[in-house]
Design an enzyme around this catalytic site. Sequence first.
Site, PDB file in Angstrom:
ATOM      1  N   ASP A   6     135.008  39.924  42.347  1.00 64.98           N
ATOM      2  CA  ASP A   6     136.343  40.432  41.987  1.00 64.98           C
ATOM      3  C   ASP A   6     137.217  40.565  43.231  1.00 64.98           C
ATOM      4  OD1 ASP A   6     134.895  42.562  43.088  1.00 64.98           O
ATOM      5  OD2 ASP A   6     135.870  44.074  41.818  1.00 64.98           O
ATOM      6  N   ASP A  11     134.829  40.878  48.924  1.00 58.86           N
ATOM      7  CA  ASP A  11     134.393  39.731  48.107  1.00 58.86           C
ATOM      8  C   ASP A  11     134.844  38.427  48.762  1.00 58.86           C
ATOM      9  OD1 ASP A  11     133.818  41.061  45.127  1.00 58.86           O
ATOM     10  OD2 ASP A  11     135.421  42.044  46.210  1.00 58.86           O
ATOM     11  N   ASN A  35     138.314  45.108  41.134  1.00 61.59           N
ATOM     12  CA  ASN A  35     139.225  45.594  42.178  1.00 61.59           C
ATOM     13  C   ASN A  35     140.675  45.509  41.726  1.00 61.59           C
ATOM     14  OD1 ASN A  35     137.507  46.408  44.275  1.00 61.59           O
ATOM     15  ND2 ASN A  35     137.176  44.283  44.905  1.00 61.59           N
ATOM     16  N   THR A 120     129.216  40.760  42.963  1.00 61.43           N
ATOM     17  CA  THR A 120     129.827  41.704  43.905  1.00 61.43           C
ATOM     18  C   THR A 120     130.998  42.462  43.275  1.00 61.43           C
ATOM     19  OG1 THR A 120     131.280  39.996  44.814  1.00 61.43           O
ATOM     20  CG2 THR A 120     129.143  40.291  45.891  1.00 61.43           C
ATOM     21  N   PHE A 161     131.888  52.347  43.073  1.00 63.76           N
ATOM     22  CA  PHE A 161     132.965  51.741  42.283  1.00 63.76           C
ATOM     23  C   PHE A 161     132.487  50.704  41.264  1.00 63.76           C
ATOM     24  CE2 PHE A 161     136.152  48.348  41.715  1.00 63.76           C
ATOM     25  CZ  PHE A 161     137.167  49.081  41.119  1.00 63.76           C
ATOM     26  N   ASN A 162     131.706  49.690  41.690  1.00 67.07           N
ATOM     27  CA  ASN A 162     131.369  48.582  40.784  1.00 67.07           C
ATOM     28  C   ASN A 162     130.617  49.069  39.544  1.00 67.07           C
ATOM     29  OD1 ASN A 162     132.525  46.618  42.383  1.00 67.07           O
ATOM     30  ND2 ASN A 162     130.629  46.138  43.472  1.00 67.07           N
ATOM     31  N   HIS A 245     131.124  45.528  52.298  1.00 65.34           N
ATOM     32  CA  HIS A 245     130.062  45.716  51.296  1.00 65.34           C
ATOM     33  C   HIS A 245     129.490  44.388  50.769  1.00 65.34           C
ATOM     34  CE1 HIS A 245     131.408  49.934  50.636  1.00 65.34           C
ATOM     35  NE2 HIS A 245     132.635  49.450  50.646  1.00 65.34           N
ATOM     36  N   ASP A 246     130.379  43.578  50.196  1.00 66.27           N
ATOM     37  CA  ASP A 246     129.919  42.451  49.374  1.00 66.27           C
ATOM     38  C   ASP A 246     129.253  41.346  50.194  1.00 66.27           C
ATOM     39  OD1 ASP A 246     130.900  43.796  47.202  1.00 66.27           O
ATOM     40  OD2 ASP A 246     132.811  42.722  47.182  1.00 66.27           O
TER      41      ASP A 246
HETATM   42  C1  BDR Z   1     132.645  47.776  46.007  1.00 65.41           C
HETATM   43  O1  BDR Z   1     133.882  48.170  45.416  1.00 65.41           O
HETATM   44  C2  BDR Z   1     134.871  47.205  45.666  1.00 65.41           C
HETATM   45  O2  BDR Z   1     136.100  47.811  45.979  1.00 65.41           O
HETATM   46  C3  BDR Z   1     134.356  46.327  46.774  1.00 65.41           C
HETATM   47  O3  BDR Z   1     134.828  45.005  46.616  1.00 65.41           O
HETATM   48  C4  BDR Z   1     132.862  46.412  46.637  1.00 65.41           C
HETATM   49  O4  BDR Z   1     132.367  45.414  45.777  1.00 65.41           O
HETATM   50  C5  BDR Z   1     132.222  48.858  46.974  1.00 65.41           C
HETATM   51  O5  BDR Z   1     132.027  50.061  46.300  1.00 65.41           O
HETATM   52 CA    CA Z   2     133.735  43.545  45.028  1.00 67.66          CA
END
Ligand code: BDR
Ligand code: CA
Length: 316
Positions: A6, A11, A35, A120, A161-162, A245-246
Amino acid sequence: MILDCDPGHDDAIAIMLAVADPAIDLLAVTTVAGNVTLENTTRNALRVLDMVGRPDIPVASGRDRPRVRDLSTAAVMHGESGLAGPLPVEPSRPALDAPAIDVIEQILIDADEPVTLVATGPLTNMADVVERLRHLHSRIRELVIMGGAVDLGNWTPAAEFNIWVDPHAADIVFRKARVPGQGSPADGIALTMIGLEVTHRAWLTDEHADLLRSTGRTGQFVAELLDHFVGFHQDRFGWEGGPIHDAVTIAHLIDPTLVAALPMNVQIETESPLCIGRTVADRWSVTGLPANAAVGLDIDRDRFVTLLMERVSSLP
Ligand code: BDR
Ligand code: CA
């Protein structure tokens, strides 16, 4: 590999790392709402592939909203476009006409060897893979996700978040999962969870942005992404850098010694208003429930950063 994402700053960098690594054959990029809206995550995936000179890699858009909940985005972090920082540029082509799930199905049918899935973003498309492509699970080598946390969340005190965006999809994925290297495809899809314990250590700083800025078109683009993303994390959390992160999912596949992981039972909270989206990870095996995922706990940050910087610098 199929990368379901996303984009999103991190990402975008994950896509670039996958393209840059010579051992990865990126068969398709599929997109999901998370996102930002699906329209924007799809446009961003196409744009990133243009940037790295790979408009040949198919892009297909998937689900435009979570299974049950309304879509909540992270535009506050990534901007309304999803890629705040660089000037917006329209992609050179549209996404495929077919929905992501059909494209994933066809790739699994055609593949000569098992395909790795990486997710991701929210797991909405991956829940479709679990439910609708059961007949093809033996053709999936493993699923590596960025999502969840053993300890604290980032979007709520309890949730990452994800997973928080679509906990019902995550629940479907984790219920039908197994530890990589254990059991067989009939037991579920081999699942590795790269959560915040790992990714909050995987950060880049302004200095990395400056190093990349002079390495060419893609380096300049990533530097402009980092200017926004690192700046957001400095202002919001007081951190020196921004966690990529991703990209850790891809780095883990390139070099499995980077991330330390343990098998654990992980269940997803889908009900509690306070804790919805929490990945309840049984770190100390107190439930006696069987492990259903390998859960990342730590990363060799220096080697991750070296790998990422090398690979991104090698792009056009
Ligand atoms: C995740 O949340 C999104 O904002 C980032 O792309 C990542 O996948 C981190 O919590
Ligand atoms: Ca992401």
